[in-house]
Write an enzyme that holds these catalytic residues in place. Structure first.
Site, PDB file in Angstrom:
ATOM      1  N   HIS A  68       0.872  -1.178   0.000  1.00 49.14           N
ATOM      2  CA  HIS A  68       0.000   0.000   0.000  1.00 49.14           C
ATOM      3  C   HIS A  68       0.907   1.226   0.000  1.00 49.14           C
ATOM      4  O   HIS A  68       1.679   1.422   0.934  1.00 49.14           O
ATOM      5  CB  HIS A  68      -0.890  -0.010   1.243  1.00 49.14           C
ATOM      6  CG  HIS A  68      -1.800  -1.211   1.299  1.00 49.14           C
ATOM      7  ND1 HIS A  68      -3.049  -1.229   0.750  1.00 49.14           N
ATOM      8  CD2 HIS A  68      -1.608  -2.447   1.818  1.00 49.14           C
ATOM      9  CE1 HIS A  68      -3.608  -2.418   0.936  1.00 49.14           C
ATOM     10  NE2 HIS A  68      -2.743  -3.179   1.584  1.00 49.14           N
ATOM     11  N   LEU A  69       0.833   2.009  -1.067  1.00 45.97           N
ATOM     12  CA  LEU A  69       1.723   3.163  -1.189  1.00 45.97           C
ATOM     13  C   LEU A  69       1.051   4.483  -0.799  1.00 45.97           C
ATOM     14  O   LEU A  69       1.719   5.511  -0.738  1.00 45.97           O
ATOM     15  CB  LEU A  69       2.289   3.252  -2.612  1.00 45.97           C
ATOM     16  CG  LEU A  69       3.182   2.074  -3.033  1.00 45.97           C
ATOM     17  CD1 LEU A  69       3.688   2.262  -4.467  1.00 45.97           C
ATOM     18  CD2 LEU A  69       4.366   1.892  -2.081  1.00 45.97           C
ATOM     19  N   ASN A 100      -6.645   0.569  -2.627  1.00 43.03           N
ATOM     20  CA  ASN A 100      -7.433   1.251  -1.582  1.00 43.03           C
ATOM     21  C   ASN A 100      -6.854   2.603  -1.196  1.00 43.03           C
ATOM     22  O   ASN A 100      -6.635   2.915  -0.036  1.00 43.03           O
ATOM     23  CB  ASN A 100      -7.605   0.357  -0.338  1.00 43.03           C
ATOM     24  CG  ASN A 100      -6.300   0.076   0.387  1.00 43.03           C
ATOM     25  OD1 ASN A 100      -5.223   0.173  -0.199  1.00 43.03           O
ATOM     26  ND2 ASN A 100      -6.386  -0.262   1.662  1.00 43.03           N
ATOM     27  N   ASP A 158      -8.576  -5.305  -2.106  1.00 38.12           N
ATOM     28  CA  ASP A 158      -7.850  -5.563  -0.860  1.00 38.12           C
ATOM     29  C   ASP A 158      -8.001  -4.420   0.147  1.00 38.12           C
ATOM     30  O   ASP A 158      -7.981  -3.247  -0.203  1.00 38.12           O
ATOM     31  CB  ASP A 158      -6.365  -5.784  -1.125  1.00 38.12           C
ATOM     32  CG  ASP A 158      -5.618  -5.963   0.171  1.00 38.12           C
ATOM     33  OD1 ASP A 158      -5.824  -6.986   0.827  1.00 38.12           O
ATOM     34  OD2 ASP A 158      -4.868  -5.040   0.560  1.00 38.12           O
ATOM     35  N   HIS A 238      -2.577 -12.583   2.044  1.00 35.89           N
ATOM     36  CA  HIS A 238      -2.231 -12.632   3.476  1.00 35.89           C
ATOM     37  C   HIS A 238      -2.938 -13.722   4.286  1.00 35.89           C
ATOM     38  O   HIS A 238      -3.665 -13.421   5.241  1.00 35.89           O
ATOM     39  CB  HIS A 238      -2.418 -11.268   4.139  1.00 35.89           C
ATOM     40  CG  HIS A 238      -3.695 -10.522   3.818  1.00 35.89           C
ATOM     41  ND1 HIS A 238      -4.939 -11.055   3.971  1.00 35.89           N
ATOM     42  CD2 HIS A 238      -3.898  -9.256   3.363  1.00 35.89           C
ATOM     43  CE1 HIS A 238      -5.852 -10.156   3.636  1.00 35.89           C
ATOM     44  NE2 HIS A 238      -5.239  -9.067   3.255  1.00 35.89           N
ATOM     45  N   ASN A 284      -4.595  -6.503   9.790  1.00 35.88           N
ATOM     46  CA  ASN A 284      -5.740  -7.293   9.375  1.00 35.88           C
ATOM     47  C   ASN A 284      -5.376  -8.162   8.167  1.00 35.88           C
ATOM     48  O   ASN A 284      -4.997  -7.622   7.153  1.00 35.88           O
ATOM     49  CB  ASN A 284      -6.906  -6.360   9.007  1.00 35.88           C
ATOM     50  CG  ASN A 284      -8.181  -7.132   8.792  1.00 35.88           C
ATOM     51  OD1 ASN A 284      -8.327  -8.254   9.270  1.00 35.88           O
ATOM     52  ND2 ASN A 284      -9.102  -6.546   8.058  1.00 35.88           N
ATOM     53  N   ASP A 311       2.236  -6.947   2.497  1.00 30.67           N
ATOM     54  CA  ASP A 311       1.078  -6.147   2.920  1.00 30.67           C
ATOM     55  C   ASP A 311       1.570  -4.874   3.630  1.00 30.67           C
ATOM     56  O   ASP A 311       0.985  -4.437   4.629  1.00 30.67           O
ATOM     57  CB  ASP A 311       0.122  -6.938   3.820  1.00 30.67           C
ATOM     58  CG  ASP A 311      -1.257  -6.274   3.918  1.00 30.67           C
ATOM     59  OD1 ASP A 311      -1.482  -5.252   3.245  1.00 30.67           O
ATOM     60  OD2 ASP A 311      -2.095  -6.779   4.686  1.00 30.67           O
ATOM     61  N   HIS A 315       1.011   3.607   8.394  1.00 30.61           N
ATOM     62  CA  HIS A 315       0.080   4.466   9.129  1.00 30.61           C
ATOM     63  C   HIS A 315       0.902   5.393  10.022  1.00 30.61           C
ATOM     64  O   HIS A 315       1.941   4.985  10.560  1.00 30.61           O
ATOM     65  CB  HIS A 315      -0.863   3.637  10.007  1.00 30.61           C
ATOM     66  CG  HIS A 315      -1.851   2.807   9.234  1.00 30.61           C
ATOM     67  ND1 HIS A 315      -2.973   3.324   8.650  1.00 30.61           N
ATOM     68  CD2 HIS A 315      -1.849   1.488   8.928  1.00 30.61           C
ATOM     69  CE1 HIS A 315      -3.643   2.362   8.029  1.00 30.61           C
ATOM     70  NE2 HIS A 315      -2.984   1.228   8.176  1.00 30.61           N
ATOM     71  N   GLY A 330      -2.591  -2.426  10.207  1.00 25.74           N
ATOM     72  CA  GLY A 330      -1.526  -2.417   9.208  1.00 25.74           C
ATOM     73  C   GLY A 330      -0.145  -2.217   9.782  1.00 25.74           C
ATOM     74  O   GLY A 330       0.026  -1.518  10.797  1.00 25.74           O
TER      75      GLY A 330
HETATM   76  O1  DOR Z   1      -3.584  -4.537   7.925  1.00 23.45           O
HETATM   77  C1  DOR Z   1      -4.051  -4.155   6.879  1.00 23.45           C
HETATM   78  N1  DOR Z   1      -3.810  -2.916   6.404  1.00 23.45           N
HETATM   79  N2  DOR Z   1      -4.834  -4.980   6.202  1.00 23.45           N
HETATM   80  C2  DOR Z   1      -5.505  -4.601   5.108  1.00 23.45           C
HETATM   81  O2  DOR Z   1      -6.207  -5.401   4.540  1.00 23.45           O
HETATM   82  C3  DOR Z   1      -5.418  -3.202   4.628  1.00 23.45           C
HETATM   83  C4  DOR Z   1      -4.191  -2.544   5.095  1.00 23.45           C
HETATM   84  C5  DOR Z   1      -4.187  -1.065   4.945  1.00 23.45           C
HETATM   85  O3  DOR Z   1      -4.506  -0.563   3.846  1.00 23.45           O
HETATM   86  O4  DOR Z   1      -3.833  -0.363   5.891  1.00 23.45           O
HETATM   87 ZN    ZN Z   2      -3.402  -5.211   1.921  1.00 20.10          ZN
END
Ligand code: DOR
Ligand code: ZN
Length: 430
Positions: A68-69, A100, A158, A238, A284, A311, A315, A330
């Site tokens: 996730h960038l 996402n 995702d 995952h 998650n 994954d 954050h 995350g």
């Molecule tokens: O832990 C997670 N973070 N699981 C996910 O499915 C999404 C991801 C996120 O985008 O932060």
């Molecule tokens: Zn993910």
């Protein structure tokens, strides 16, 4: 005059071609030109710029098919520039960015914008997933043919599951017709609602609401059935639960068109290890039991789980400091995935060197249909990683990532990327 670079004295490990031997590697104009023992002594190659790889493994650059960038929308947590710097540091030369973002990547215009941004900013190669449903709301399908035309390398919602089996079936039929793999976040929200951890003794003791392993496995089973029904390729993201691994094992025995990945945090850590309410251990799906963790390692060893993916989910500190329950799910992983994999899988003798490199490089490239990546065949782009398998180090902030939410900070690891090359250009060196 061709631009040449020689990597001398290393051990080439290229499972896709069955190579595991002392080889010098000649790179010419950004591509692998030749691999052979003693190349550096050849007349004509004297004086060529040389990198000394003695004591190192020379492997294909890692392909991380799950990152996730955060661009666009959450550039405070990560950008294409910082996320790919983290990738380079971790030996990763290709990433697949999930959809996402804010807004969600669900249109050709959005994909083209991201492509242009990556072409300008990225340190490593970036591929993008297009969303399966508009806004990832799980209601209306996006236009798969147009997303593919605009460069989508896969389809995925995702971060969220597709709760409707009927919609998933339709998505798989259309994805199959476009020859696109669907990357599947398996989570039955009616079972995981309100949870922030794994259902079990550790969560109970802390007063946290847990999601049972079955929240994942019921959808894994559903989507294996739908893959078999439609003939579409489903990639299960995952995996965290032992029963999910067993479901995939049985499905593969039947010849179902499914593949699977596991993340370093899930195969290295378990829910009983979470210190207090530290939200850098919250993701998650959640960390599960020791038995689940052991099953993931076994699944990786026997090939039930094809690929290792991070994954990587950045954050900010403030969000993560809000407490275990309110904090977002995350953890970041690009800078530690190779090291954690070496430490937990290779040095503990669960996987051979060749198996490990297959899970990190060849398998994800194959799942995404990238014929010229995950291998060091003559003619392919010179994306490669020099690995020091025995270097001991301890991850700590600051990271190349903009975020620092990882449970591996302060944990001693063995092995790391000594150098990373993309198209023959060094993008990271220790
Ligand atoms: O832990 C997670 N973070 N699981 C996910 O499915 C999404 C991801 C996120 O985008 O932060
Ligand atoms: Zn993910």
């Amino acid at each position: 005059m061709a631009e040449r670079l020689l990597i001398r004295g290393g051990t080439v490990v290229d499972p896709a071609r069955g190579v595991e031997a002392a080889r010098d590697v000649l790179i010419e104009d950004g591509k692998i030109r030749d691999l052979a023992a003693g190349l550096s002594k050849k007349p004509g190659l004297q004086g060529v710029e040389t990198i000394d790889a003695s004591g190192l493994w020379v492997i294909p650059g890692l392909v991380d098919m799950h990152v996730h960038l955060r661009e666009p929308g959450r550039e405070g947590d990560e950008t294409i520039a910082t996320g790919t710097s983290a990738a380079a540091r971790g030996g990763v030369t290709t990433v697949l960015a999930m959809a996402n973002t804010e807004p969600v990547c669900d249109t050709p215009a959005q994909l083209r914008l991201l492509r242009a941004k990556a072409d300008a900013d990225a340190k490593v190669r970036v591929l993008f997933a297009g969303a399966v449903t508009v806004g990832q709301k799980g209601e209306r399908l996006t236009e798969f043919a147009r997303l593919k035309e605009a460069g989508a390398a896969a389809l995925s919602d995702d971060g969220r599951p597709l709760m409707s089996a009927g919609l998933m079936r339709r998505a798989l039929e259309l994805a199959r017709d476009q020859n696109l793999v669907v990357i599947d976040h398996c989570e039955d929200l009616t079972l995981s609602a309100g949870a922030c951890a794994n259902e079990g003794a550790p969560a109970l003791r802390k007063g946290l609401k847990g999601a049972p392993w079955a929240a994942e496995t019921v959808q894994v089973l559903r989507d294996i059935a739908l893959a078999e029904l439609t003939g579409a390729r489903v990639h299960l993201a995952h995996l965290s639960a032992a029963a999910s691994v067993e479901a995939v094992r049985a499905a593969k025995r039947r010849g179902a068109p499914v593949t699977a990945e596991a993340c370093p945090h899930h195969f290295a850590l378990s829910d009983d290890m979470i210190p207090g309410y530290d939200a850098d251990w919250k993701m998650n799906p959640p960390l599960r039991s020791r038995e689940d963790r052991a099953a993931l390692v076994e699944g990786l060893a026997d090939g039930t789980i094809d690929a290792i993916a991070t994954d990587h989910a950045p954050h900010g500190c403030a969000a993560k400091a809000a407490g275990f329950d309110p904090a977002p799910f995350g953890v970041i992983g690009l800078e530690t995935a190779l090291a954690v994999s070496l430490t937990e899988l290779y040095h503990k003798k669960a996987l051979t060197r060749r198996e490990l490199v297959a899970r990190l490089c060849a398998a994800p490239a194959a799942i995404l249909g990238l014929g010229d990546r995950g291998t060091l065949a003559p003619g392919v782009p010179a994306d490669l990683t020099l690995v020091d398998p025995n270097a001991e180090w301890t991850p700590a902030a600051p990271y190349a990532s903009k975020s620092r939410n990882t449970p591996f900070s302060g944990r001693r690891l063995k092995g790391r990327a000594a150098r990373t090359l993309v198209g023959g250009r060094t993008v990271h060196a220790l």
